[in-house]
Write a protein that holds these residues in place. Sequence first.
Motif, PDB file in Angstrom:
ATOM      1  N   ASP A  12       0.850  -1.188   0.000  1.00 23.93           N
ATOM      2  CA  ASP A  12       0.000   0.000   0.000  1.00 23.93           C
ATOM      3  C   ASP A  12       0.886   1.237   0.000  1.00 23.93           C
ATOM      4  OD1 ASP A  12      -1.363   2.270   1.440  1.00 23.93           O
ATOM      5  OD2 ASP A  12      -3.064   0.885   1.343  1.00 23.93           O
ATOM      6  N   LEU A  13       0.849   2.008  -1.075  1.00 20.65           N
ATOM      7  CA  LEU A  13       1.739   3.159  -1.224  1.00 20.65           C
ATOM      8  C   LEU A  13       1.461   4.236  -0.171  1.00 20.65           C
ATOM      9  CD1 LEU A  13       4.072   4.369  -2.815  1.00 20.65           C
ATOM     10  CD2 LEU A  13       2.389   5.402  -4.346  1.00 20.65           C
ATOM     11  N   ALA A  14       0.222   4.532   0.092  1.00 22.58           N
ATOM     12  CA  ALA A  14      -0.090   5.582   1.072  1.00 22.58           C
ATOM     13  C   ALA A  14       0.402   5.202   2.460  1.00 22.58           C
ATOM     14  CB  ALA A  14      -1.594   5.856   1.091  1.00 22.58           C
ATOM     15  N   ARG A  15       0.179   3.973   2.865  1.00 26.61           N
ATOM     16  CA  ARG A  15       0.623   3.511   4.185  1.00 26.61           C
ATOM     17  C   ARG A  15       2.145   3.524   4.276  1.00 26.61           C
ATOM     18  NH1 ARG A  15      -0.525  -2.570   6.108  1.00 26.61           N
ATOM     19  NH2 ARG A  15       0.885  -2.860   4.366  1.00 26.61           N
ATOM     20  N   TRP A  70       4.746   5.962   6.689  1.00 26.91           N
ATOM     21  CA  TRP A  70       5.755   5.383   7.584  1.00 26.91           C
ATOM     22  C   TRP A  70       7.149   5.890   7.232  1.00 26.91           C
ATOM     23  CZ3 TRP A  70      10.081   2.233   7.830  1.00 26.91           C
ATOM     24  CH2 TRP A  70      10.366   1.663   9.069  1.00 26.91           C
ATOM     25  N   TYR A  71       7.513   5.824   5.961  1.00 25.41           N
ATOM     26  CA  TYR A  71       8.861   6.244   5.557  1.00 25.41           C
ATOM     27  C   TYR A  71       9.051   7.755   5.656  1.00 25.41           C
ATOM     28  CZ  TYR A  71      10.185   1.542   4.246  1.00 25.41           C
ATOM     29  OH  TYR A  71      10.506   0.209   4.294  1.00 25.41           O
ATOM     30  N   ASP A  72       8.014   8.545   5.465  1.00 31.88           N
ATOM     31  CA  ASP A  72       8.137   9.987   5.685  1.00 31.88           C
ATOM     32  C   ASP A  72       8.541  10.266   7.130  1.00 31.88           C
ATOM     33  OD1 ASP A  72       7.615  10.903   3.104  1.00 31.88           O
ATOM     34  OD2 ASP A  72       5.504  11.352   3.507  1.00 31.88           O
ATOM     35  N   HIS A  73       7.979   9.525   8.068  1.00 33.86           N
ATOM     36  CA  HIS A  73       8.359   9.679   9.476  1.00 33.86           C
ATOM     37  C   HIS A  73       9.758   9.119   9.720  1.00 33.86           C
ATOM     38  CE1 HIS A  73       4.284  10.838  10.050  1.00 33.86           C
ATOM     39  NE2 HIS A  73       4.379  10.852  11.352  1.00 33.86           N
ATOM     40  N   PHE A  74      10.035   7.964   9.158  1.00 33.58           N
ATOM     41  CA  PHE A  74      11.326   7.302   9.377  1.00 33.58           C
ATOM     42  C   PHE A  74      12.478   8.138   8.822  1.00 33.58           C
ATOM     43  CE2 PHE A  74      14.449   3.842   8.468  1.00 33.58           C
ATOM     44  CZ  PHE A  74      14.573   3.356   9.757  1.00 33.58           C
ATOM     45  N   PHE A  75      12.315   8.685   7.625  1.00 36.33           N
ATOM     46  CA  PHE A  75      13.337   9.509   6.983  1.00 36.33           C
ATOM     47  C   PHE A  75      13.047  10.993   7.200  1.00 36.33           C
ATOM     48  CE2 PHE A  75      13.596   5.818   3.829  1.00 36.33           C
ATOM     49  CZ  PHE A  75      14.690   5.244   4.463  1.00 36.33           C
ATOM     50  N   ASP A  76      12.601  11.336   8.356  1.00 33.71           N
ATOM     51  CA  ASP A  76      12.195  12.690   8.710  1.00 33.71           C
ATOM     52  C   ASP A  76      13.094  13.753   8.086  1.00 33.71           C
ATOM     53  OD1 ASP A  76      10.766  14.714  10.083  1.00 33.71           O
ATOM     54  OD2 ASP A  76      12.276  14.716  11.668  1.00 33.71           O
ATOM     55  N   GLY A  77      12.485  14.596   7.274  1.00 29.88           N
ATOM     56  CA  GLY A  77      13.218  15.699   6.685  1.00 29.88           C
ATOM     57  C   GLY A  77      13.914  15.409   5.380  1.00 29.88           C
ATOM     58  N   ALA A  78      13.947  14.155   4.960  1.00 27.44           N
ATOM     59  CA  ALA A  78      14.599  13.819   3.691  1.00 27.44           C
ATOM     60  C   ALA A  78      13.738  14.315   2.531  1.00 27.44           C
ATOM     61  CB  ALA A  78      14.817  12.312   3.567  1.00 27.44           C
ATOM     62  N   ARG A 127      11.138  -2.655  11.201  1.00 31.50           N
ATOM     63  CA  ARG A 127      10.273  -3.310  10.213  1.00 31.50           C
ATOM     64  C   ARG A 127       9.183  -2.314   9.820  1.00 31.50           C
ATOM     65  NH1 ARG A 127      12.260  -8.079   8.807  1.00 31.50           N
ATOM     66  NH2 ARG A 127      13.262  -9.188  10.502  1.00 31.50           N
ATOM     67  N   ASP A 128       9.021  -2.151   8.506  1.00 34.77           N
ATOM     68  CA  ASP A 128       7.959  -1.259   8.030  1.00 34.77           C
ATOM     69  C   ASP A 128       6.614  -1.995   8.135  1.00 34.77           C
ATOM     70  OD1 ASP A 128       7.630  -2.934   5.786  1.00 34.77           O
ATOM     71  OD2 ASP A 128       8.448  -1.486   4.373  1.00 34.77           O
ATOM     72  N   PRO A 129       5.508  -1.348   7.783  1.00 34.57           N
ATOM     73  CA  PRO A 129       4.197  -1.991   7.923  1.00 34.57           C
ATOM     74  C   PRO A 129       4.038  -3.302   7.149  1.00 34.57           C
ATOM     75  CG  PRO A 129       3.916   0.369   7.665  1.00 34.57           C
ATOM     76  CD  PRO A 129       5.372   0.063   7.412  1.00 34.57           C
ATOM     77  N   ASP A 130       4.850  -3.522   6.107  1.00 35.19           N
ATOM     78  CA  ASP A 130       4.778  -4.776   5.355  1.00 35.19           C
ATOM     79  C   ASP A 130       5.742  -5.834   5.877  1.00 35.19           C
ATOM     80  OD1 ASP A 130       2.797  -4.435   3.204  1.00 35.19           O
ATOM     81  OD2 ASP A 130       4.071  -2.748   2.629  1.00 35.19           O
ATOM     82  N   GLY A 131       6.581  -5.476   6.844  1.00 36.06           N
ATOM     83  CA  GLY A 131       7.545  -6.417   7.390  1.00 36.06           C
ATOM     84  C   GLY A 131       8.921  -6.341   6.753  1.00 36.06           C
ATOM     85  N   ASN A 132       9.148  -5.408   5.845  1.00 37.49           N
ATOM     86  CA  ASN A 132      10.475  -5.232   5.260  1.00 37.49           C
ATOM     87  C   ASN A 132      11.457  -4.820   6.348  1.00 37.49           C
ATOM     88  OD1 ASN A 132       9.896  -5.592   2.364  1.00 37.49           O
ATOM     89  ND2 ASN A 132       8.582  -3.811   2.678  1.00 37.49           N
ATOM     90  N   GLU A 133      12.674  -5.347   6.273  1.00 34.21           N
ATOM     91  CA  GLU A 133      13.695  -5.036   7.262  1.00 34.21           C
ATOM     92  C   GLU A 133      14.515  -3.825   6.837  1.00 34.21           C
ATOM     93  OE1 GLU A 133      17.892  -6.922   8.377  1.00 34.21           O
ATOM     94  OE2 GLU A 133      16.219  -8.241   8.927  1.00 34.21           O
ATOM     95  N   ILE A 134      14.541  -2.827   7.705  1.00 34.51           N
ATOM     96  CA  ILE A 134      15.361  -1.650   7.486  1.00 34.51           C
ATOM     97  C   ILE A 134      16.344  -1.588   8.643  1.00 34.51           C
ATOM     98  CG2 ILE A 134      15.420   0.821   7.037  1.00 34.51           C
ATOM     99  CD1 ILE A 134      13.629  -0.849   5.086  1.00 34.51           C
ATOM    100  N   GLY A 135      17.590  -1.908   8.368  1.00 34.23           N
ATOM    101  CA  GLY A 135      18.628  -1.857   9.396  1.00 34.23           C
ATOM    102  C   GLY A 135      19.328  -0.517   9.354  1.00 34.23           C
ATOM    103  N   VAL A 136      19.642  -0.007  10.526  1.00 33.85           N
ATOM    104  CA  VAL A 136      20.386   1.254  10.619  1.00 33.85           C
ATOM    105  C   VAL A 136      21.576   0.999  11.532  1.00 33.85           C
ATOM    106  CG1 VAL A 136      20.319   3.691  11.211  1.00 33.85           C
ATOM    107  CG2 VAL A 136      18.265   2.577  10.325  1.00 33.85           C
ATOM    108  N   GLY A 137      22.762   1.114  10.948  1.00 35.45           N
ATOM    109  CA  GLY A 137      23.981   0.845  11.686  1.00 35.45           C
ATOM    110  C   GLY A 137      24.675   2.122  12.100  1.00 35.45           C
ATOM    111  N   GLY A 138      25.531   1.988  13.107  1.00 33.61           N
ATOM    112  CA  GLY A 138      26.298   3.122  13.582  1.00 33.61           C
ATOM    113  C   GLY A 138      27.641   2.657  14.099  1.00 33.61           C
ATOM    114  N   ALA A 139      28.597   3.553  14.039  1.00 32.16           N
ATOM    115  CA  ALA A 139      29.954   3.267  14.492  1.00 32.16           C
ATOM    116  C   ALA A 139      29.971   2.997  15.994  1.00 32.16           C
ATOM    117  CB  ALA A 139      30.866   4.440  14.151  1.00 32.16           C
ATOM    118  N   PRO A 140      31.026   2.353  16.460  1.00 33.02           N
ATOM    119  CA  PRO A 140      31.149   2.119  17.906  1.00 33.02           C
ATOM    120  C   PRO A 140      31.098   3.436  18.675  1.00 33.02           C
ATOM    121  CG  PRO A 140      32.833   0.918  16.701  1.00 33.02           C
ATOM    122  CD  PRO A 140      32.157   1.829  15.723  1.00 33.02           C
ATOM    123  N   VAL A 141      30.574   3.380  19.876  1.00 26.47           N
ATOM    124  CA  VAL A 141      30.555   4.545  20.736  1.00 26.47           C
ATOM    125  C   VAL A 141      31.987   4.772  21.206  1.00 26.47           C
ATOM    126  CG1 VAL A 141      29.691   5.488  22.922  1.00 26.47           C
ATOM    127  CG2 VAL A 141      28.195   4.104  21.486  1.00 26.47           C
TER     128      VAL A 141
END
Length: 117
Positions: free
Chosen positions: A13-16, A20-28, A99-113
């Motif tokens: 569903d494109l609208a859904r 979700w991604y508009d919130h996830f990628f806030d400001g992009a 996981r987005d509403p369809d269950g797709n995996e979106i991983g976000v990595g970061g360098a060691p603290v």
Amino acid sequence: MELDLFAGIAVRDLARATAWYDHFFDGAEAFDPNDTERVWTLAENRHVYVEVAPDHAGHSMVTLFVADLDVFTAAAAGHGIHPEQRESYENGVRKAIYRDPDGNEIGVGGAPVQAEG
């Protein structure tokens, strides 16, 4: 070699997905190239897009690496989006898995603290 990256994610569903991604990628910066896709530009020549493809929805895996994982996860949490799982690797790299509403995996990595002192 000059290179542009478009990482695609299949959704039902494109609208859904867009909400979700508009919130996830806030400001992009985002744009709609047609009636079945939405694209977010995360950095110069680096884009993530969703495309309506119901038969493939829920099977996509994308990993992003950000400068400050804690800032990213706090911003996502501010929009009600929380990681399903967190991982830390032996080298100190950390990863938050969403996981987005369809269950797709979106991983976000970061360098060691970095230790202070």
